[in-house]
Design an enzyme around this catalytic site. Structure first.
Site, PDB file in Angstrom:
ATOM      1  N   LYS A  69      19.188  24.800  -1.481  1.00 38.92           N
ATOM      2  CA  LYS A  69      18.960  25.753  -2.572  1.00 38.92           C
ATOM      3  C   LYS A  69      18.791  25.112  -3.956  1.00 38.92           C
ATOM      4  CE  LYS A  69      18.750  29.425  -0.268  1.00 38.92           C
ATOM      5  NZ  LYS A  69      17.389  29.303   0.236  1.00 38.92           N
TER       6      LYS A  69
ATOM      7  N   TYR B  83      19.678  22.046  11.705  1.00 41.22           N
ATOM      8  CA  TYR B  83      21.060  21.839  11.277  1.00 41.22           C
ATOM      9  C   TYR B  83      21.911  21.794  12.550  1.00 41.22           C
ATOM     10  CZ  TYR B  83      19.427  23.550   6.696  1.00 41.22           C
ATOM     11  OH  TYR B  83      18.763  23.728   5.512  1.00 41.22           O
TER      12      TYR B  83
HETATM   13  C1  PHB Z   1      15.694  17.625   3.530  1.00 41.91           C
HETATM   14  O1  PHB Z   1      14.653  17.687   4.204  1.00 41.91           O
HETATM   15  O2  PHB Z   1      15.970  16.624   2.836  1.00 41.91           O
HETATM   16  C2  PHB Z   1      16.638  18.766   3.574  1.00 41.91           C
HETATM   17  C3  PHB Z   1      16.309  19.899   4.308  1.00 41.91           C
HETATM   18  C4  PHB Z   1      17.190  20.956   4.357  1.00 41.91           C
HETATM   19  C5  PHB Z   1      18.382  20.883   3.673  1.00 41.91           C
HETATM   20  C6  PHB Z   1      18.706  19.761   2.922  1.00 41.91           C
HETATM   21  C7  PHB Z   1      17.830  18.696   2.880  1.00 41.91           C
HETATM   22  O3  PHB Z   1      19.251  21.926   3.723  1.00 41.91           O
END
Ligand code: PHB
Ligand code: APR
Length: 394
Positions: free
Chosen positions: A296, A200
């Site tokens: 989540k 992130y």
């Molecule tokens: C995803 O891999 O699509 C993904 C991963 C983490 C998140 C949201 C989407 O918080």
């Protein structure tokens, strides 16, 4: 036709519920509006909490997940040229997580239902619940221009945010809690090697997330305005923008390529209380939506199924309705915990319109605090890993 439970919606919540009930000797019929091919073409998140992993294994749908899914210690957070830190859930919460796509999981659930002879009726039009406030509800639907009726004991509304189930409850009986966000996520899927870790990224240009599905399948997102037109985002523009949000070493390593899917999803928080009206229970996205920050959504759908299936098993096998009566209250505790966490993480990592230089520094100071304080890190990890399912619910 008669069955014990009519399940409206054949997404992950509805399929897992029918699978779990079937293994406990309880009959159900799943009514899905879309075609199976359509349900299986949807691309969604893929981060499973350990409680979800165990629930899927117990339901007999864990085999491919255990073979192809990737167990990892957590995700990373990167920000403001400060490199990144790991949200080390294994270390701080004592349990890892599993990366496994919701699309694959839905395939596994359909395969498991087929193998057990479970009834899943797709392309069911005008599905309508009746007499949900009485003892003998029923559901009607149309298929191939014929009207059908299924009598049942209970109805499970697993038909997502836009489904008919929640709309069948008198509005005065529900309380709605809602929060919109002034941005969406532009996501792409590409057959390119992923970066080592889901990360992130907080950046003054806006949020980004790098993620993956498997060895040659990457899934990445960037924050965009709500009025963004996909046509304005050819692949090259997406990759260029993404690189600007990443830590330098990631930007260098990133392998780009043509997208195989590209879409924009608005962010929303939504909860209805209670998650039950008479003989109709709401499960998963039908009752609540969280922004994808924190991943989540699917995990909440799975914990709802856990609580509801335990309640139904206690009802049928032990003549005990106390767990069913507590379903809404028990499920909502976890729903609110995850809603609060997703809202907090969204606020921490995104750029908001009108955000001042002060607001930006405040976000950075909070990230700095999390990175340097073991108790703040532990609190974040416990929530990212997912709170344990509560014991004593059946
Ligand atoms: C995803 O891999 O699509 C993904 C991963 C983490 C998140 C949201 C989407 O918080
Ligand atoms: N009648 C029958 N089926 C319906 C109706 C209807 N009126 N309306 C919607 N459906 C179906 C949809 O076609 C869909 O297949 O209900 C299903 C709901 O599935 P999901 O939207 O995937 O919701 P859920 O099973 O609760 O799964 C939650 O999905 O959106 C993500 O973040 C969320 O990952 C989480 C997961």
């Amino acid at each position: 036709m008669r069955t014990q439970i009519v399940i409206i919606g054949g997404g992950p919540a509805g399929l897992l519920l029918s699978q779990t009930l079937h293994r406990s000797g309880i009959d159900s019929v799943v009514l899905e509006r879309a075609s199976r091919a359509h349900v299986l073409s949807r691309i969604r998140a893929g981060m499973l909490e350990w409680g979800s992993v165990q629930m899927l294994r117990e339901a007999g749908v864990g085999e491919r997940m255990d073979r192809e899914g990737e167990v990892h210690d957590g995700s990373a957070v990167a920000w403001a040229g400060r490199g990144r830190f790991l949200v080390d859930v294994r270390k701080y919460a004592g349990r890892p997580m599993m990366m496994y796509g919701q699309t694959q999981l839905t395939e596994d659930l359909y395969a498991a239902r087929d193998a057990m002879g479970g009834i899943v009726i797709d392309e069911a039009e005008r599905v309508t619940p009746h007499a949900i406030d009485g003892q003998r509800p029923w559901v009607t639907y149309r298929k191939h221009d014929r009207e059908h009726r299924i009598d049942c004991d209970f109805i499970a509304g697993c038909d997502g945010f836009h489904g008919v189930s929640r709309q069948s409850i008198p509005p005065a009986a529900l309380r709605v809690f809602e929060k919109g966000y002034p941005f969406g996520w532009l996501g792409i899927m590409s057959r390119t090697p992923p970066l080592p870790q889901p990360t992130y990224c907080h950046h003054e240009r806006g949020f980004a997330l790098v993620s993956k599905r498997k060895a040659m399948l990457s899934r990445h997102y960037i924050q965009v305005d709500l009025d963004t037109d996909l046509a304005d985002w050819p692949d090259e523009r997406f990759w260029d923008e993404l690189k600007l949000h990443l830590p330098a070493d990631y930007a260098q390593q990133l392998v780009t390529g043509p997208s195989i899917e590209k879409s924009i999803a608005p962010l929303r928080s939504f909860v209805v209380e209670p998650m039950r009206y008479g003989r109709l229970f709401l499960v998963g996205d039908a009752a609540h939506i969280v922004p994808p920050t924190g991943a989540k959504g699917l995990n909440l759908a799975i914990s709802d199924v856990h609580y509801l299936s335990r309640g139904l098993v206690a009802f049928y096998k032990k003549n005990d309705s106390s767990h069913l009566d507590r379903y809404s209250e028990t499920a909502l505790r976890r729903v609110w915990a995850a809603s609060r966490f997703s809202w907090w993480l969204t606020g921490l990592l995104h750029r908001f319109p009108g955000q001042t230089a002060f607001d930006l520094r405040a976000q950075e100071a909070e990230l700095d605090f999390i990175m340097s304080s073991e108790s703040a890190m532990r609190a974040m990890c416990e929530q990212y890993a997912g709170l344990p399912f509560e014991p004593g619910c059946g």
